[in-house]
Scaffold this motif. Structure first.
Motif, short mmCIF file in Angstrom:
data_model
loop_
_atom_site.label_atom_id
_atom_site.label_comp_id
_atom_site.label_asym_id
_atom_site.label_seq_id
_atom_site.Cartn_x
_atom_site.Cartn_y
_atom_site.Cartn_z
N VAL A 94 -0.67 -26.82 10.74
CA VAL A 94 0.46 -26.36 9.94
C VAL A 94 1.72 -26.20 10.78
N LYS A 95 1.57 -25.65 11.99
CA LYS A 95 2.74 -25.40 12.83
C LYS A 95 3.43 -26.69 13.29
N MET A 98 5.65 -27.41 9.75
CA MET A 98 6.30 -26.40 8.93
C MET A 98 7.80 -26.29 9.25
N ARG A 100 10.75 -23.59 9.61
CA ARG A 100 10.90 -22.15 9.83
C ARG A 100 11.94 -21.57 8.87
N SER A 171 -2.15 -19.99 7.84
CA SER A 171 -1.86 -19.64 9.22
C SER A 171 -1.26 -20.86 9.93
N PRO A 172 -0.45 -20.66 10.97
CA PRO A 172 0.13 -21.79 11.73
C PRO A 172 -0.93 -22.71 12.32
N ASP A 173 -2.14 -22.19 12.58
CA ASP A 173 -3.18 -22.99 13.21
C ASP A 173 -4.16 -23.61 12.23
N VAL A 186 3.86 -19.84 5.30
CA VAL A 186 3.10 -19.69 6.54
C VAL A 186 3.34 -18.29 7.10
N GLU A 188 1.84 -15.17 9.98
CA GLU A 188 1.04 -14.88 11.17
C GLU A 188 0.94 -13.38 11.34
#
Length: 202
Positions: A94-95, A98, A100, A171-173, A186, A188
């Protein structure tokens, strides 16, 4: 300064070239290509072959002409990412994809700010955070419209219109391929909002 799609396209194309140069075996490829052109020729999937050909032609055009006259879509950017993922064998997270969120809606914003925020971003709903950036719920056009119809004013704080606690986030991961929603937020460290993923772009 935020990069435009043309700059992102050229960067992603270079990443694909670098990945091809380092790869020895690529799934779905007949042989060991040494360039994007060779990869295009060796691809077994005709749709991917054609899409990669378009990307290569556009990139070659931009090398010799003004790149600002070339319209790059989010779908083409995503395709280059997926091709690089195929070449390297690494799953995109995802990171990696994505966007921001620099200035989200907060619980202290007004209904008017919420309506303007949604209109500017062409969204039906957005998360609302507290002063520390943690998601408190989501707000929608429907909720804000109902609040105004019931007598609240544009200056009333969003939280008084009512926030829905039903929303999905990732989650970013998390692996990007496992997300099946068009838009998902997203977070965290629990519920701290950091970005957005938009699927379905072309």
């Amino acid at each position: 300064m935020q990069k435009n799609n043309t700059e992102k396209f050229l960067e992603k194309y270079k990443k694909l070239e670098a990945a091809i140069a380092e790869a020895s075996m690529i799934p779905g490829v007949k042989g060991s290509p040494g360039s994007v052109y060779e990869l295009e020729d060796m691809l077994e999937n005709e749709e991917n072959k054609n899409r990669l050909r378009v990307c290569r032609i556009m990139r070659n055009y931009m090398q010799h002409n003004a790149p600002e006259f070339v319209a790059i879509t989010d779908g083409q950017l995503d395709f280059l990412d997926r091709m690089t993922e195929t070449v390297t064998g690494r799953k995109r997270l995802v990171k990696d994809n994505m966007k921001r969120i620099q200035k989200p809606l907060t619980i202290n914003d007004s209904i008017q700010t919420g309506l303007e925020y949604l209109a500017k971003r062409s969204r039906d709903w957005m998360p609302v955070v507290d002063k520390d950036g943690y998601v408190q719920g989501i707000v929608t056009y429907k909720v804000l419209g109902t609040a105004l119809a019931q007598g609240l004013t544009l200056r009333t704080k969003i939280v008084k219109a009512g926030l829905s606690k039903e929303y999905e986030s990732v989650s970013p991961d998390d692996e990007l391929s496992k997300i099946d929603k068009d838009i998902i937020y997203v977070v965290e460290s629990g519920k701290k909002l950091i970005g957005i993923i938009c699927h379905g772009n072309s």
